[in-house]
Design a protein around this motif. Structure first.
Motif, PDB file in Angstrom:
ATOM      1  N   ARG A  60       0.818  -1.208   0.000  1.00  0.00           N
ATOM      2  CA  ARG A  60       0.000   0.000   0.000  1.00  0.00           C
ATOM      3  C   ARG A  60       0.855   1.263   0.000  1.00  0.00           C
ATOM      4  N   LEU A  61       2.168   1.096   0.115  1.00  0.00           N
ATOM      5  CA  LEU A  61       3.030   2.278   0.145  1.00  0.00           C
ATOM      6  C   LEU A  61       3.508   2.611  -1.257  1.00  0.00           C
ATOM      7  N   PRO A  62       3.487   3.879  -1.610  1.00  0.00           N
ATOM      8  CA  PRO A  62       3.893   4.268  -2.952  1.00  0.00           C
ATOM      9  C   PRO A  62       5.413   4.394  -3.056  1.00  0.00           C
ATOM     10  N   GLY A  63       5.891   4.581  -4.237  1.00  0.00           N
ATOM     11  CA  GLY A  63       7.298   4.923  -4.463  1.00  0.00           C
ATOM     12  C   GLY A  63       8.238   3.759  -4.286  1.00  0.00           C
ATOM     13  N   ARG A  64       9.519   4.066  -4.292  1.00  0.00           N
ATOM     14  CA  ARG A  64      10.502   3.019  -4.087  1.00  0.00           C
ATOM     15  C   ARG A  64      10.438   2.570  -2.638  1.00  0.00           C
ATOM     16  N   ARG A  65      10.418   1.269  -2.442  1.00  0.00           N
ATOM     17  CA  ARG A  65      10.176   0.800  -1.084  1.00  0.00           C
ATOM     18  C   ARG A  65      11.453   0.530  -0.312  1.00  0.00           C
ATOM     19  N   GLY A  66      12.554   0.424  -1.015  1.00  0.00           N
ATOM     20  CA  GLY A  66      13.784   0.002  -0.353  1.00  0.00           C
ATOM     21  C   GLY A  66      14.211   0.925   0.764  1.00  0.00           C
ATOM     22  N   GLU A  67      14.195   2.232   0.503  1.00  0.00           N
ATOM     23  CA  GLU A  67      14.741   3.131   1.516  1.00  0.00           C
ATOM     24  C   GLU A  67      13.877   3.159   2.770  1.00  0.00           C
ATOM     25  N   PHE A  68      12.673   2.678   2.645  1.00  0.00           N
ATOM     26  CA  PHE A  68      11.817   2.601   3.820  1.00  0.00           C
ATOM     27  C   PHE A  68      12.489   1.754   4.894  1.00  0.00           C
ATOM     28  N   PHE A  69      12.968   0.586   4.465  1.00  0.00           N
ATOM     29  CA  PHE A  69      13.646  -0.312   5.402  1.00  0.00           C
ATOM     30  C   PHE A  69      14.916   0.329   5.943  1.00  0.00           C
ATOM     31  N   TRP A  70      15.557   1.055   5.056  1.00  0.00           N
ATOM     32  CA  TRP A  70      16.834   1.645   5.412  1.00  0.00           C
ATOM     33  C   TRP A  70      16.650   2.776   6.446  1.00  0.00           C
ATOM     34  N   LEU A  71      15.674   3.619   6.176  1.00  0.00           N
ATOM     35  CA  LEU A  71      15.468   4.772   7.063  1.00  0.00           C
ATOM     36  C   LEU A  71      15.055   4.352   8.468  1.00  0.00           C
ATOM     37  N   VAL A  72      14.293   3.270   8.566  1.00  0.00           N
ATOM     38  CA  VAL A  72      13.919   2.794   9.896  1.00  0.00           C
ATOM     39  C   VAL A  72      15.172   2.399  10.674  1.00  0.00           C
ATOM     40  N   LEU A  73      16.106   1.760   9.970  1.00  0.00           N
ATOM     41  CA  LEU A  73      17.324   1.326  10.659  1.00  0.00           C
ATOM     42  C   LEU A  73      18.187   2.516  11.075  1.00  0.00           C
ATOM     43  N   THR A  74      18.264   3.546  10.216  1.00  0.00           N
ATOM     44  CA  THR A  74      19.080   4.698  10.629  1.00  0.00           C
ATOM     45  C   THR A  74      18.426   5.415  11.802  1.00  0.00           C
ATOM     46  N   ALA A  75      17.103   5.506  11.775  1.00  0.00           N
ATOM     47  CA  ALA A  75      16.419   6.114  12.918  1.00  0.00           C
ATOM     48  C   ALA A  75      16.729   5.328  14.184  1.00  0.00           C
ATOM     49  N   LEU A  76      16.683   3.998  14.052  1.00  0.00           N
ATOM     50  CA  LEU A  76      16.985   3.144  15.199  1.00  0.00           C
ATOM     51  C   LEU A  76      18.405   3.389  15.697  1.00  0.00           C
ATOM     52  N   LEU A  77      19.335   3.513  14.756  1.00  0.00           N
ATOM     53  CA  LEU A  77      20.717   3.749  15.144  1.00  0.00           C
ATOM     54  C   LEU A  77      20.819   5.066  15.925  1.00  0.00           C
ATOM     55  N   GLY A  78      20.102   6.074  15.418  1.00  0.00           N
ATOM     56  CA  GLY A  78      20.079   7.351  16.133  1.00  0.00           C
ATOM     57  C   GLY A  78      19.566   7.194  17.553  1.00  0.00           C
ATOM     58  N   MET A  79      18.509   6.418  17.711  1.00  0.00           N
ATOM     59  CA  MET A  79      17.949   6.212  19.048  1.00  0.00           C
ATOM     60  C   MET A  79      18.962   5.539  19.963  1.00  0.00           C
ATOM     61  N   MET A  80      19.658   4.529  19.409  1.00  0.00           N
ATOM     62  CA  MET A  80      20.595   3.796  20.247  1.00  0.00           C
ATOM     63  C   MET A  80      21.754   4.692  20.669  1.00  0.00           C
ATOM     64  N   VAL A  81      22.226   5.512  19.731  1.00  0.00           N
ATOM     65  CA  VAL A  81      23.321   6.431  20.058  1.00  0.00           C
ATOM     66  C   VAL A  81      22.842   7.449  21.095  1.00  0.00           C
ATOM     67  N   THR A  82      21.640   7.970  20.880  1.00  0.00           N
ATOM     68  CA  THR A  82      21.115   8.965  21.812  1.00  0.00           C
ATOM     69  C   THR A  82      21.045   8.412  23.226  1.00  0.00           C
ATOM     70  N   ALA A  83      20.516   7.197  23.351  1.00  0.00           N
ATOM     71  CA  ALA A  83      20.329   6.645  24.695  1.00  0.00           C
ATOM     72  C   ALA A  83      21.669   6.380  25.362  1.00  0.00           C
ATOM     73  N   ALA A  84      22.719   6.169  24.549  1.00  0.00           N
ATOM     74  CA  ALA A  84      24.001   5.787  25.136  1.00  0.00           C
ATOM     75  C   ALA A  84      24.932   6.972  25.321  1.00  0.00           C
ATOM     76  N   SER A  85      24.520   8.170  24.870  1.00  0.00           N
ATOM     77  CA  SER A  85      25.505   9.250  24.899  1.00  0.00           C
ATOM     78  C   SER A  85      25.414  10.047  26.202  1.00  0.00           C
ATOM     79  N   ARG A  86      26.577  10.523  26.609  1.00  0.00           N
ATOM     80  CA  ARG A  86      26.653  11.285  27.846  1.00  0.00           C
ATOM     81  C   ARG A  86      27.365  12.600  27.564  1.00  0.00           C
ATOM     82  N   GLU A  87      27.247  13.039  26.321  1.00  0.00           N
ATOM     83  CA  GLU A  87      28.016  14.196  25.923  1.00  0.00           C
ATOM     84  C   GLU A  87      27.183  14.977  24.926  1.00  0.00           C
TER      85      GLU A  87
END
Lengths: 483, 472
Positions: free
Chosen positions: B95-122
């Protein structure tokens, strides 16, 4: 043998069994619910007869640590105050399940919810840990919401929503009160037994009293928090009204006696004038509104509001005799109002109306057995001597008068008003020339219609003649509570 | 240098790159399955790696990147969330339009951001983490490029988000200028020895910046639009992941960096909590679209969680963690149902949920349990979360008692709109009798979410013990 755990979880086991039954097997589902409720009734009677009523403390105690931080334990036990409520619950549920025998709409879900409800209500009465108490208190909301909202009459959704919002708002305050108690106790605990030795400062008790009173007062229901009750009663199906009036309101009274009066007596003293005033308003205002009702169910609902004033008045008076009367009144009102709602349900099934002006006219000639039952139940409700509510109210007045003369004297007039509207209702519906519109009504015939009648009427008369069946059990515990 | 501590992040990074490459290499026909499988596998491995780090207390790069129980607990929350979101994405991809590949990719980068955020003390690392989350979500929210409303929502989100991070950077610059430090522990040492009004202004700006990211009132204007217009799986991830990450780092900044100023900032937070929960609830009451309703209820939940931050104590921060844990599962479960429902009917209107009980009893029951948990009805996880939050606040006493009472009244009010959905599903006969079929993956998501709710409820003690370790 962990008797209380068995009693408590058995209905939930029934829920589980019903879950796995095909929904077409209605007989099996009803049968399971009934058998479970009957075993629970039997268990509660075993408890009742093996309870040593010379002792004041909690018996059949079970205790296990659930969490260490916050300190919460699985702590169950009954004393002479909760035991009558447990018995009342098991009796009313058996009767309510029999009264539900004709349910045809979504049968499986209905009995699922009723069995969950029984566990929740029993849990409230046997918990000795405030956290556990609160869990069961809240667990009761959801099945009740669905029972009113799915199986009720026209305005059921409105009534169900009003019920849940009112109760939830009250219990939010109650939870805040419990948490405050936890931290203010010398060693943080939710344990009722430990908290009774905590010795809170009077000002603290007053604050806690307000928080808890908001929770229990909504449930009892105390004026001005009573408006959910007529709506819920009128819209709920008859068996659910039986449970609502018979048991659920008593959760409020029980909480007030057990926790507000038992743990916070100093706080209570600051509010005696207020409590007495509210009690009198409940009695008189409830009866006054009941008098003006056309719908039978609203009338009985408002009479419940009125009668719950007789539970609140002794709490203000705080004398052993009055409180004993309050426990007895809770039991008596449970059986009598349960019976009245049951009979209204039977009448409604046949006549399809609950409006007194429409029903008017000599029904006793057409349906003599139901008529006689109705008249007896009405007599019990207005406090005919020899029936349980008479002796309960008598004890309430006797115990309250030395402390609260004026409020007691005013409250006595509640009895007169009750007699007024009850007798008027009986006269209009059952006596006079037979209304030809009702010549097709059939009298009671089925066994499942008789059993609740016999059981509830029997309890009313037996306890009315020999009230010591309740009071001898509750008295030592109440004395210990007041000490 | 112990690279072992970075394994979850490394695995996610590698998976993200792999997905990016595979997107070009796999043929169109089985791209969806391929990318989905790789992503799920990577997430599962990362989840296992994170579990192995439970109990480790260490840091990397001179304390810039910490591995402690708070960080690991949040990583587990994020990765489980991403895993469930992945299942939702796969099941609604056509049901999603457009190229679907980056959808999977962007979720992972967002996740990476979350993990870095939770672990940073600076502060700089925090900035990098937050921006990584935000940039990924700007793209994800605006994914339906041809839709005017979606583009508008994404633009709104982007402009407000950039503005917020600008304020945040300004605050960070002030703090750095006054203390000469970006490491929270060093900042704390400087703050302990004395503070200036300018430092308080810096702190205030940091709070405002975080407030946008957490969706606190009055900085929540982007929330309902972004939630409504984003593809539903993205909404789910935005609701749980992005918000929890902001909370994780917010707790760390306030309690590690500025704990000695707690007497000053705790009342601000308390006030924000009261305003946020009241505003969110009042707005949620009026919604007819279930995604908007969940968005505003999410605003209210951010308000509740803030009560734990306002307690400014170890118990408070554990309570926030536990609360977000409960919120994650209940919200993801609810969104799983929303995904299944809108995939089949194309509608997100609450009134269209009429009679869902007859059309798909499992979805109706699942949504009911999730909503009751959000409402805080025992014995579901949400109740324990609220209980623990209130517990932490009452322990501190004083004005926090008032805050708890406000929160208690609010949760009673919130019951109305949650129960309203349940009412519609169970009490109203459906106008269309056609059954709603739910895809297997949605069912799995819902079952996992319900298991999470039950786990938190019945194993309250062990879960809590796990978080208790995660304390300060």
């Amino acid at each position: 043998m962990p008797w209380l755990s068995a009693l408590l979880w058995l209905p939930l086991l029934g829920t589980l069994l019903i879950c796995f039954m095909p929904r077409q097997q209605e007989k099996l589902i009803k049968g399971t619910a009934l058998v479970v409720a009957l075993i629970d009734l039997f268990l509660s009677l075993v408890l009742y007869f093996s309870y040593d009523n010379r002792l004041a403390g909690f018996q059949f105690v079970e205790k296990a640590t659930w969490m260490s931080s916050p300190a919460i334990s699985y702590h169950l036990g009954v004393d002479g105050i909760s035991l009558p409520m447990v018995i009342l619950t098991t009796f009313i549920f058996v009767c309510a399940i029999l009264a539900s025998w004709n349910i045809k709409h979504r049968t499986k879900e209905y009995f699922l919810l009723v069995t969950i409800l029984e566990t929740a209500v029993l849990g409230v009465f046997v918990s000795l840990d405030l956290f556990l108490f609160f869990l069961f208190w809240e667990l009761e909301l959801i099945p009740m919401y669905f029972l009113i909202g799915i199986w009720g009459s026209e305005r059921r959704e409105y009534a169900a929503m009003k019920f849940i919002i009112y109760t939830m708002a009250g219990s939010a305050f109650m939870l805040a009160g419990f948490l405050a108690m936890y931290f203010l106790a010398p060693s943080p605990t939710f344990d009722l037994v430990d908290l009774s030795r905590a010795g809170f400062a009077p000002q603290v008790q007053a604050l806690l009293f307000i928080l808890l009173f908001l929770g229990f007062g909504v449930k009892l229901p105390v004026f001005p928090f009573h408006t959910w009750l007529p709506d819920a009663h009128v819209e709920a199906p008859a068996p659910i009204s039986m449970i609502l009036a018979g048991v659920l309101l008593k959760m409020g009274g029980y909480g007030l006696i057990r926790i507000n009066a038992g743990l916070l007596p100093e706080g209570l003293k600051a509010f005696i004038p207020l409590l007495a005033t509210l009690a009198v308003i409940n009695v008189i205002y409830g009866a006054y509104v009941a008098m003006g009702q056309k719908d039978l169910k609203t009338m009985i609902a408002m009479s419940s509001v009125s009668h719950m004033g007789f539970v609140l008045l002794p709490i203000a008076a705080l004398t052993p005799v009055a409180l004993n009367g309050a426990v007895l009144e809770m039991f008596a009102h449970g059986t009598v109002s349960g019976l009245l709602f049951f009979l209204i349900g039977l009448l409604y099934e046949r006549a399809h109306t609950r409006q007194i002006p429409e029903l008017e006219g000599g029904l006793v000639a057409q349906i003599p057995r139901m008529g006689v039952a109705f008249i007896m139940a009405s007599m019990a409700s207005l406090g005919l001597p020899g029936m349980s509510q008479f002796i309960a109210e008598f004890m309430v007045f006797l115990g309250s008068y030395p402390v609260l003369q004026v409020p007691t004297i005013i409250a006595v007039f509640g009895i007169v008003l009750t007699a007024g509207y009850m007798l008027w209702m009986v006269k209009r519906i059952f006596y006079g020339p037979l209304n030809p519109r009702w010549s097709h009504l059939t009298d009671m015939g089925q066994v499942y219609e008789y059993i609740p009648l016999v059981v509830l009427m029997g309890l009313t008369i037996v306890v009315g003649v020999y009230p010591a069946l309740i009071t001898d059990w509750s008295h030592p515990s109440l004395m210990a509570l007041l000490r | 240098m112990n690279w072992w501590l970075l394994t979850p992040e490394i695995i996610i990074t590698v998976t993200a790159l792999l997905v990016l490459v595979l997107d070009f290499m796999l043929p169109e026909s089985n791209r969806r399955e391929g990318l989905g499988t790789v992503g799920v596998l990577g997430l599962v491995v990362a989840l296992l790696a994170s579990f192995r780090l439970l109990g480790v207390e260490d840091n990397l790069f001179n304390g810039v990147f910490v591995v402690d129980r708070l960080a690991v607990a949040f990583k587990i929350i994020f990765i489980s969330g991403a895993l469930l979101v992945y299942l939702l994405i796969i099941s609604s991809l056509e049901r999603l339009p457009g190229r679907r590949g980056e959808f999977f990719w962007l979720v992972l980068t967002a996740l990476l951001g979350m993990m870095v955020t939770a672990a940073s003390r600076e502060l700089v690392t925090i900035y990098v983490g937050i921006e990584l989350i935000s940039l990924s979500f700007y793209a994800l929210v605006g994914y339906r490029r041809d839709d005017k409303n979606a583009t508008e929502a994404a633009l709104k989100y982007f402009i407000l988000g950039s503005f917020a991070i600008g304020l945040w950077l300004y605050g960070a610059a002030l703090v750095y200028g006054l203390t000469g430090q970006t490491d929270l522990i060093e900042i704390a040492k400087m703050v302990d020895s004395g503070s200036s009004p300018l430092l308080l202004i810096g702190l205030f700006l940091l709070i405002v910046g975080f407030g946008f990211k957490m969706g606190l009132a009055p900085f929540h204007m982007w929330v309902p639009d972004a939630y409504q217009e984003a593809p539903t799986p993205v909404t789910a991830f935005l609701a749980v992941g992005s918000k929890a990450a902001a909370f994780a780092v917010f707790v760390r900044v306030m309690l590690t960096g500025f704990h000695s100023l707690a007497a000053t900032w705790a009342p601000w937070i308390g006030f924000a909590a009261a305003v946020t929960m009241t505003w969110g609830n009042a707005a949620a009451l009026r919604q007819t679209n279930i995604k908007r309703m969940l968005a505003y209820s999410g605003v209210a939940h951010a308000g509740y969680a803030l009560v734990g931050v306002a307690s400014a104590s170890a118990v408070g921060s554990q309570a926030v963690t536990f609360y977000l844990f409960a919120y994650l599962f209940a919200t993801l479960g609810a969104f799983a149902v929303v995904v299944a429902f809108s995939n089949l009917t194309g509608s997100d209107l609450i009134s269209d949920y009429a009679g869902l009980h007859w059309r798909n009893p499992f979805l109706a029951l699942g949504l009911t349990l999730c909503l009751l948990s959000l409402a805080g009805i025992p014995p579901l996880a949400g109740f324990f979360g609220k209980f623990y939050l209130f517990w932490g606040a009452i322990q501190q006493g004083g004005w926090l008692l008032v805050l708890v009472i406000i929160a208690a009244i609010n949760s009673a009010i919130s019951l109305y709109y949650y129960v309203n959905v349940i009412r519609v599903m169970y009490f109203i006969q459906p106008s269309v009798e056609q059954p709603v079929t739910s895809p297997l993956l949605v069912n799995i998501t819902l079952v996992v979410a319900l298991a999470g709710i039950a786990l938190a409820a019945f194993y309250f003690q062990p879960v809590l013990a796990g978080i208790e370790l995660a304390g300060l």
